[in-house]
Design a protein around this motif. Structure first.
Motif, PDB file in Angstrom:
ATOM      1  N   CYS A  39      -3.286   4.478   5.134  1.00 17.33           N
ATOM      2  CA  CYS A  39      -3.315   5.253   3.880  1.00 17.33           C
ATOM      3  C   CYS A  39      -4.578   5.021   3.061  1.00 17.33           C
ATOM      4  N   CYS A  84       1.580   3.633   2.159  1.00 14.58           N
ATOM      5  CA  CYS A  84       2.413   3.910   3.336  1.00 14.58           C
ATOM      6  C   CYS A  84       3.331   2.743   3.694  1.00 14.58           C
ATOM      7  N   CYS A 132      -5.776  -0.597   3.707  1.00  8.51           N
ATOM      8  CA  CYS A 132      -4.870  -0.164   4.762  1.00  8.51           C
ATOM      9  C   CYS A 132      -5.580   0.855   5.643  1.00  8.51           C
ATOM     10  N   CYS A 169       0.858  -1.179   0.000  1.00  8.94           N
ATOM     11  CA  CYS A 169       0.000   0.000   0.000  1.00  8.94           C
ATOM     12  C   CYS A 169       0.903   1.241   0.000  1.00  8.94           C
TER      13      CYS A 169
END
Ligand SMILES: [Zn+2]
Length: 120
Positions: A72, A8, A69, A6
């Protein structure tokens, strides 16, 4: 092997093989996510940061849960319900290297209506 994450980096995914086809679906959920789905047998994709760093969404006939996520917000994959080994498992290829994304053929699926592929 192909590793993705993802935005982040909290959720990391490793594919067991190179996907040949990605599916873009126009159903009410997929058109909002904008994901490119590639499919593997449940249990074969290595995923870290899940479920600790993720949140889920279940809707409709409850055949799958969409995972994102928690930090993020990127949708990383969906899991079959019930989550049995070997069942179909969708991974959002958009979380992977753009070169890999560009190399995989995209098919358009009419999940909104006819439930068939609608390639030009
Ligand atoms: Zn993240």
């Amino acid at each position: 092997m192909h590793k993705g994450s993802c935005h982040c980096g909290s959720v990391q995914l490793t594919l067991p093989s190179t996907p040949e086809v990605a599916t873009v679906c126009n159903c009410s959920l997929c058109r909002r996510i904008g994901g490119r789905w590639v499919y593997f047998e449940f249990g074969t994709v290595e995923i870290s940061g899940h479920p600790g760093a993720t949140a889920e969404y279940v809707w409709g006939d409850r055949t799958l849960r969409t995972i994102r996520c928690r930090t993020c917000g990127c949708v990383t994959h969906w899991e079959p319900l019930p989550p049995v080994p070997g069942a179909r498992h969708g991974i959002n290829l958009a979380n992977f290297d753009p070169e890999l994304v560009a190399s995989v053929r995209v098919r358009r699926f009419d999940g909104a209506d006819t439930w068939t592929f609608i390639d030009p």
